[in-house]
Enzyme design. Sequence first.
Site, mmCIF file in Angstrom:
data_model
loop_
_atom_site.group_PDB
_atom_site.id
_atom_site.type_symbol
_atom_site.label_atom_id
_atom_site.label_comp_id
_atom_site.label_asym_id
_atom_site.label_seq_id
_atom_site.Cartn_x
_atom_site.Cartn_y
_atom_site.Cartn_z
ATOM 1 N N LYS A 21 61.022 -54.214 61.006
ATOM 2 C CA LYS A 21 60.368 -53.211 61.846
ATOM 3 C C LYS A 21 60.287 -51.844 61.168
ATOM 4 C CE LYS A 21 64.496 -52.263 64.706
ATOM 5 N NZ LYS A 21 64.647 -50.827 64.777
ATOM 6 N N ASP A 22 61.034 -51.646 60.070
ATOM 7 C CA ASP A 22 60.957 -50.397 59.305
ATOM 8 C C ASP A 22 59.889 -50.450 58.214
ATOM 9 O OD1 ASP A 22 63.061 -49.279 60.738
ATOM 10 O OD2 ASP A 22 64.576 -49.981 59.317
ATOM 11 N N ARG B 161 58.541 -45.861 71.419
ATOM 12 C CA ARG B 161 58.292 -47.082 72.185
ATOM 13 C C ARG B 161 59.310 -47.223 73.309
ATOM 14 N NH1 ARG B 161 61.011 -51.566 72.399
ATOM 15 N NH2 ARG B 161 62.221 -50.941 70.571
ATOM 16 N N ARG B 162 60.590 -47.056 72.980
ATOM 17 C CA ARG B 162 61.616 -47.203 74.009
ATOM 18 C C ARG B 162 61.458 -46.151 75.094
ATOM 19 N NH1 ARG B 162 66.071 -48.463 69.368
ATOM 20 N NH2 ARG B 162 65.943 -50.745 69.459
ATOM 21 N N ARG C 288 70.235 -39.905 66.637
ATOM 22 C CA ARG C 288 70.043 -40.520 65.319
ATOM 23 C C ARG C 288 71.389 -40.927 64.739
ATOM 24 N NH1 ARG C 288 66.195 -38.851 61.919
ATOM 25 N NH2 ARG C 288 66.946 -40.635 60.700
ATOM 26 N N ARG D 51 75.936 -43.304 66.758
ATOM 27 C CA ARG D 51 75.221 -43.154 68.035
ATOM 28 C C ARG D 51 76.154 -43.368 69.224
ATOM 29 N NH1 ARG D 51 69.202 -45.875 67.322
ATOM 30 N NH2 ARG D 51 69.064 -45.586 65.072
ATOM 31 N N CYS E 15 55.553 -47.322 62.369
ATOM 32 C CA CYS E 15 56.801 -47.835 62.938
ATOM 33 C C CYS E 15 57.229 -47.053 64.176
ATOM 34 C CB CYS E 15 57.922 -47.764 61.896
ATOM 35 S SG CYS E 15 57.535 -48.538 60.322
#
Length: 324
Positions: A87-88, A138-139, A156, A162, A254
């Site tokens: 996904k990156d 997206r989230r 981040r 996190r 992305c």
Amino acid sequence: MSEGDKKRVIRVGSRKSPLAMVQTKYVIAQLKEKRPDLDYEILETETKGDKILDKPLVAIGDKGLFTQELENQMYSKEIDFAVHSCKDLQTSLPEGLRIGAFMKRHAKEDVFIAKKGSEAKSLNDLPPGSVIGTSSLRRRAVLAHHHPGLKFKDIRGNIGTRLNKLDDDENGYDGTILAKAGLERMNEEKYGSRVTQVLSEDKYMYAVAQGILAIECREGDEFILSLLSEIGDELTTHVAKAERALLRGLEGGCHVPIAVRSVTSETDITLFGAVYSLDGKQNVSLSGTAPLEESAQLGASLSKQLATGGAREILDNLHAANKQ
């Protein structure tokens, strides 16, 4: 050992983060099972995305944020291939590079993790005004669509960082969203107990290629391509091609509010795609089915349908807002 008996050394590129190293070591373990006659060395690299932690991802830029340094090492032949969270990875790779293998997909879903001491058992338990820590557009968009009372704040760092930020009262977070695959790869015993809710994929669709490891290498390096072909997963390859074609068709990077879901049978793939406005108030979603061998064409076709159905306008408005 004589010169003639020395094993060939395969040089593997990886980001320095704990998760990236776990993923790279996993790939090497799979290779060792197939080719124990080879030696493997890891070259750890810090990418631009790893170095800049005080800005949201969208503010840094999208192109090669977690991959460019590794790709440069492939060009200079310092490494033979690099392991990425798919996904990156950009949907259009730099000239002379290609994906040599997609590893079998791990968990696809996102998970909600509540702050330590919270009584919340799910996102539905959070009162209006609760703050979710995430830097993923997206989230944010998907959660805002289903839970319009939530607020969002960037967060981040690696998984441990996190979670520490989440639990620190001074930061003001009530919860965060992480990929289930990353938690499981790192250490399910250590982090699994922190999972408050696994988000159902039919409602909270995930990022393109989430849970998939992609191995990038040089075009024309037949030895490495043959080596990687021994560990790639055929079904995951079809799925990754479908999801990445959808993202490529929408010219999405992305870090845009595009979500997907893939369901496969022995012969077919059904791809669901959705594009959201950042506030979650607008969304366009469609699905389509095709034979597995036509997965890339399915993704491209669905992206065109989404674009003409209103997704292009949503994304254009987002890009315009980001430039202001």
